[in-house]
Write a protein that holds these residues in place. Structure first.
Motif, PDB file in Angstrom:
ATOM      1  N   GLU A  98       0.835  -1.190   0.000  1.00 20.75           N
ATOM      2  CA  GLU A  98       0.000   0.000   0.000  1.00 20.75           C
ATOM      3  C   GLU A  98       0.876   1.247   0.000  1.00 20.75           C
ATOM      4  OE1 GLU A  98      -2.725  -0.051   3.211  1.00 20.75           O
ATOM      5  OE2 GLU A  98      -3.524  -2.042   2.748  1.00 20.75           O
ATOM      6  N   PRO A  99       0.364   2.358  -0.527  1.00 15.59           N
ATOM      7  CA  PRO A  99       1.130   3.613  -0.497  1.00 15.59           C
ATOM      8  C   PRO A  99       1.485   3.999   0.933  1.00 15.59           C
ATOM      9  CG  PRO A  99      -0.751   3.799  -1.975  1.00 15.59           C
ATOM     10  CD  PRO A  99      -0.921   2.500  -1.242  1.00 15.59           C
ATOM     11  N   GLY A 100       2.723   4.469   1.120  1.00 13.81           N
ATOM     12  CA  GLY A 100       3.191   4.892   2.430  1.00 13.81           C
ATOM     13  C   GLY A 100       3.854   3.802   3.242  1.00 13.81           C
ATOM     14  N   SER A 101       3.697   2.541   2.837  1.00 17.05           N
ATOM     15  CA  SER A 101       4.311   1.433   3.569  1.00 17.05           C
ATOM     16  C   SER A 101       5.730   1.193   3.060  1.00 17.05           C
ATOM     17  CB  SER A 101       3.466   0.171   3.417  1.00 17.05           C
ATOM     18  OG  SER A 101       3.424  -0.242   2.062  1.00 17.05           O
ATOM     19  N   SER A 102       6.390   0.205   3.645  1.00 19.89           N
ATOM     20  CA  SER A 102       7.732  -0.172   3.203  1.00 19.89           C
ATOM     21  C   SER A 102       7.732  -1.655   2.854  1.00 19.89           C
ATOM     22  CB  SER A 102       8.762   0.100   4.300  1.00 19.89           C
ATOM     23  OG  SER A 102       8.486  -0.691   5.443  1.00 19.89           O
ATOM     24  N   ILE A 103       8.732  -2.066   2.110  1.00 25.35           N
ATOM     25  CA  ILE A 103       8.831  -3.469   1.713  1.00 25.35           C
ATOM     26  C   ILE A 103      10.296  -3.879   1.762  1.00 25.35           C
ATOM     27  CG2 ILE A 103       9.096  -3.081  -0.775  1.00 25.35           C
ATOM     28  CD1 ILE A 103       7.065  -5.418  -1.143  1.00 25.35           C
ATOM     29  N   THR A 104      10.547  -5.083   2.320  1.00 24.87           N
ATOM     30  CA  THR A 104      11.904  -5.617   2.432  1.00 24.87           C
ATOM     31  C   THR A 104      11.930  -7.014   1.845  1.00 24.87           C
ATOM     32  OG1 THR A 104      12.380  -4.356   4.443  1.00 24.87           O
ATOM     33  CG2 THR A 104      13.767  -6.250   3.997  1.00 24.87           C
ATOM     34  N   VAL A 105      12.877  -7.232   0.936  1.00 18.68           N
ATOM     35  CA  VAL A 105      13.035  -8.530   0.268  1.00 18.68           C
ATOM     36  C   VAL A 105      14.410  -9.087   0.609  1.00 18.68           C
ATOM     37  CG1 VAL A 105      13.103  -9.724  -1.950  1.00 18.68           C
ATOM     38  CG2 VAL A 105      11.495  -7.841  -1.596  1.00 18.68           C
ATOM     39  N   ALA A 106      14.428 -10.368   1.018  1.00 13.35           N
ATOM     40  CA  ALA A 106      15.692 -11.046   1.303  1.00 13.35           C
ATOM     41  C   ALA A 106      16.064 -11.904   0.105  1.00 13.35           C
ATOM     42  CB  ALA A 106      15.562 -11.899   2.557  1.00 13.35           C
ATOM     43  N   CYS A 107      17.156 -11.552  -0.553  1.00 14.90           N
ATOM     44  CA  CYS A 107      17.657 -12.317  -1.698  1.00 14.90           C
ATOM     45  C   CYS A 107      18.826 -13.188  -1.232  1.00 14.90           C
ATOM     46  CB  CYS A 107      18.122 -11.378  -2.809  1.00 14.90           C
ATOM     47  SG  CYS A 107      16.823 -10.306  -3.463  1.00 14.90           S
ATOM     48  N   SER A 108      18.728 -14.467  -1.515  1.00 16.48           N
ATOM     49  CA  SER A 108      19.738 -15.418  -1.057  1.00 16.48           C
ATOM     50  C   SER A 108      20.587 -15.891  -2.228  1.00 16.48           C
ATOM     51  CB  SER A 108      19.042 -16.607  -0.377  1.00 16.48           C
ATOM     52  OG  SER A 108      19.972 -17.557   0.045  1.00 16.48           O
ATOM     53  N   PHE A 109      21.935 -15.771  -2.064  1.00 17.62           N
ATOM     54  CA  PHE A 109      22.876 -16.167  -3.111  1.00 17.62           C
ATOM     55  C   PHE A 109      23.916 -17.130  -2.543  1.00 17.62           C
ATOM     56  CE2 PHE A 109      21.579 -11.813  -4.319  1.00 17.62           C
ATOM     57  CZ  PHE A 109      21.100 -12.053  -5.601  1.00 17.62           C
ATOM     58  N   PRO A 110      24.532 -17.957  -3.413  1.00 19.71           N
ATOM     59  CA  PRO A 110      25.676 -18.758  -2.962  1.00 19.71           C
ATOM     60  C   PRO A 110      26.801 -17.824  -2.517  1.00 19.71           C
ATOM     61  CG  PRO A 110      24.839 -19.558  -5.056  1.00 19.71           C
ATOM     62  CD  PRO A 110      24.152 -18.265  -4.792  1.00 19.71           C
ATOM     63  N   PRO A 111      27.579 -18.208  -1.507  1.00 18.03           N
ATOM     64  CA  PRO A 111      28.656 -17.338  -1.022  1.00 18.03           C
ATOM     65  C   PRO A 111      29.636 -17.004  -2.143  1.00 18.03           C
ATOM     66  CG  PRO A 111      28.302 -19.194   0.462  1.00 18.03           C
ATOM     67  CD  PRO A 111      27.509 -19.471  -0.781  1.00 18.03           C
ATOM     68  N   SER A 112      29.905 -15.700  -2.273  1.00 21.33           N
ATOM     69  CA  SER A 112      30.817 -15.303  -3.347  1.00 21.33           C
ATOM     70  C   SER A 112      31.454 -13.938  -3.103  1.00 21.33           C
ATOM     71  CB  SER A 112      30.089 -15.288  -4.698  1.00 21.33           C
ATOM     72  OG  SER A 112      28.998 -14.398  -4.647  1.00 21.33           O
ATOM     73  N   GLY A 113      30.743 -13.046  -2.447  1.00 22.34           N
ATOM     74  CA  GLY A 113      31.290 -11.705  -2.282  1.00 22.34           C
ATOM     75  C   GLY A 113      31.024 -10.857  -3.509  1.00 22.34           C
ATOM     76  N   GLY A 114      31.884  -9.853  -3.752  1.00 23.67           N
ATOM     77  CA  GLY A 114      31.711  -8.970  -4.892  1.00 23.67           C
ATOM     78  C   GLY A 114      30.796  -7.797  -4.566  1.00 23.67           C
ATOM     79  N   THR A 115      30.580  -6.951  -5.555  1.00 22.50           N
ATOM     80  CA  THR A 115      29.736  -5.769  -5.385  1.00 22.50           C
ATOM     81  C   THR A 115      28.267  -6.174  -5.427  1.00 22.50           C
ATOM     82  OG1 THR A 115      31.423  -4.429  -6.489  1.00 22.50           O
ATOM     83  CG2 THR A 115      29.217  -3.473  -6.270  1.00 22.50           C
ATOM     84  N   LYS A 116      27.505  -5.560  -4.514  1.00 22.47           N
ATOM     85  CA  LYS A 116      26.072  -5.844  -4.429  1.00 22.47           C
ATOM     86  C   LYS A 116      25.286  -4.665  -4.981  1.00 22.47           C
ATOM     87  CE  LYS A 116      28.020  -6.970  -1.118  1.00 22.47           C
ATOM     88  NZ  LYS A 116      29.464  -7.298  -0.871  1.00 22.47           N
ATOM     89  N   TYR A 117      24.234  -4.974  -5.761  1.00 21.01           N
ATOM     90  CA  TYR A 117      23.433  -3.939  -6.406  1.00 21.01           C
ATOM     91  C   TYR A 117      21.946  -4.144  -6.104  1.00 21.01           C
ATOM     92  CZ  TYR A 117      27.591  -3.259  -9.360  1.00 21.01           C
ATOM     93  OH  TYR A 117      28.870  -3.037  -9.819  1.00 21.01           O
ATOM     94  N   PHE A 118      21.244  -3.033  -6.032  1.00 20.91           N
ATOM     95  CA  PHE A 118      19.777  -3.042  -6.010  1.00 20.91           C
ATOM     96  C   PHE A 118      19.340  -2.123  -7.139  1.00 20.91           C
ATOM     97  CE2 PHE A 118      15.722  -1.593  -3.636  1.00 20.91           C
ATOM     98  CZ  PHE A 118      14.953  -2.492  -4.349  1.00 20.91           C
ATOM     99  N   CYS A 119      18.634  -2.697  -8.132  1.00 20.75           N
ATOM    100  CA  CYS A 119      18.335  -1.962  -9.360  1.00 20.75           C
ATOM    101  C   CYS A 119      16.846  -1.997  -9.661  1.00 20.75           C
ATOM    102  CB  CYS A 119      19.094  -2.565 -10.544  1.00 20.75           C
ATOM    103  SG  CYS A 119      20.852  -2.847 -10.235  1.00 20.75           S
ATOM    104  N   ARG A 120      16.432  -1.052 -10.487  1.00 23.46           N
ATOM    105  CA  ARG A 120      15.080  -1.084 -11.046  1.00 23.46           C
ATOM    106  C   ARG A 120      15.196  -1.579 -12.477  1.00 23.46           C
ATOM    107  NH1 ARG A 120       9.999   2.929 -10.056  1.00 23.46           N
ATOM    108  NH2 ARG A 120       8.510   1.719 -11.278  1.00 23.46           N
ATOM    109  N   GLY A 121      14.740  -2.825 -12.688  1.00 27.60           N
ATOM    110  CA  GLY A 121      14.959  -3.467 -13.981  1.00 27.60           C
ATOM    111  C   GLY A 121      16.402  -3.937 -14.070  1.00 27.60           C
TER     112      GLY A 121
END
Length: 345
Positions: free
Chosen positions: A141-164
């Motif tokens: 709903e408008p005004g709320s927040s949302i949190t998503v947990a993305c699980s990956f195999p251990p690797s490290g590196g740069t992490k990104y959150f993108c639109r598309g």
């Protein structure tokens, strides 16, 4: 039987101490809203109290404090296995507010109890590369927040959150553990089995609807796509019966505009007026009908045919005897037109 055997094997492997019973990831737990969660607090000898609490373990944060081996309080429960000296704690139907640090243990008092501490993070959804398409469609709903947990195999590196795709719009990125840009943020936790990348959007608007991507820049270029739809919650329709005024006089535009209203008037108050008006109307109709009848009578006797024909006399008896016009008709009257009629044959 299988549950008891599993607990026995677990206890046997933990003889060297409590810490050796847990993996490196055991004290940091991730779950999605609506799921159930349980945790085993081991090597806690039977004492007076079995305790399950959150954060500072004071006041309402003491979830359960009991002398019984089994206890439940709402969504929280404890189950103590005396033969194994294990206290199992559980939470059902998780919500995001359940996130925090927890303690479970036994002791003669709250201050002297022996505790095992663990963390719990509740997100809107847990995703990995095998998640089905339905899990990847989220609504908010408008005004709320949302949190998503993305699980990956251990690797490290740069992490990104993108639109598309991340070659188009990168909302936030980091080589470390946390980063934030406006209402977008990411948190990274390196774990033994799988790394966790938490992505969060706060103060959602309808313009935030669309496709997003968790991305980890490694040799495998691991990513997880998901969709967010922000829609206004549909309010249930309610009906409030309105009071209907029976009198037209109760509608007064001037008073409505000034904010002044008359108190409601009972319908019985108008019954005498309505009955009086109805009787008056009936009286008027009867009088009009009587007058019309009398006028027809004043025409006197009517004859039909010639002098040699028989005479048909029509007498109107609907006229009142108190009419002065007809009281003067008697044999002694000078006017004999209406008292005597002579026909020559």
């Amino acid at each position: 039987m299988s549950v008891r055997l599993s607990l026995f094997c677990f206890f046997f492997l933990c003889l060297q101490g409590a810490e050796s019973c847990y993996t490196a990831d055991a004290f940091s737990n991730y779950k999605a809203t609506g799921e159930n969660f349980s945790f085993l607090c081991i090597h806690h000898s039977p004492k007076t109290w079995k305790i399950f609490c959150k954060d500072d373990c004071e006041g309402e944060n003491v979830l359960i404090k009991t002398r019984e081996d089994k206890a439940q309080s709402g969504r929280f429960s404890t189950d103590y296995k005396r033969e194994l000296q294990i206290l199992k704690v559980a939470i059902t139907h998780l919500t995001k507010s359940d996130s925090g640090q927890y303690r479970c243990g036994t002791g003669t008092s709250l201050s002297s109890a022996s505790f095992t501490e663990f963390g719990l993070r509740v997100t809107d959804v847990m995703l990995d590369e095998t998640s089905n398409p339905e899990q990847k469609h989220l609504s908010a709903e408008p005004g709320s927040s949302i949190t998503v947990a993305c699980s990956f195999p251990p690797s490290g590196g740069t992490k990104y959150f993108c639109r598309g795709p991340c070659d188009e719009i990168t909302l936030v990125q980091t080589d470390g553990e946390t980063a934030q840009s406006g209402k977008y943020s990411i948190e990274y936790e390196k774990r033994y089995f799988k790394d966790i990348l938490l992505v969060t959007i706060t103060e959602l608007t309808q313009s935030d609807s669309g496709q997003y991507r968790c991305y980890q820049d490694t040799t495998k270029n691991s990513y997880i796509d998901f969709n967010i739809t922000v829609t206004q919650a549909v309010q249930p329709l309610t009906f409030t019966p309105a009071t209907i005024q029976t009198s037209a006089a109760s509608y007064q535009p001037a008073q409505l505009q000034s904010g002044i209203t008359n108190p409601p008037v009972s319908f019985s108050h108008y019954v005498p007026l309505i009955v009086g008006v109805s009787l008056a109307g009936i009286a008027v109709l009867l009088s009009a009908s009587l007058v019309a009848s009398c006028r027809r009578t004043r025409r006197g006797l009517k004859t039909r045919g010639g002098l040699n024909d028989s005479v048909e006399i029509i007498i109107y008896e609907n006229c009142s005897a108190e009419d002065p016009t007809y009281q003067s008709l008697n044999p002694a009257s000078k006017d004999q037109i209406y008292s005597e009629l002579t026909l020559d044959k």
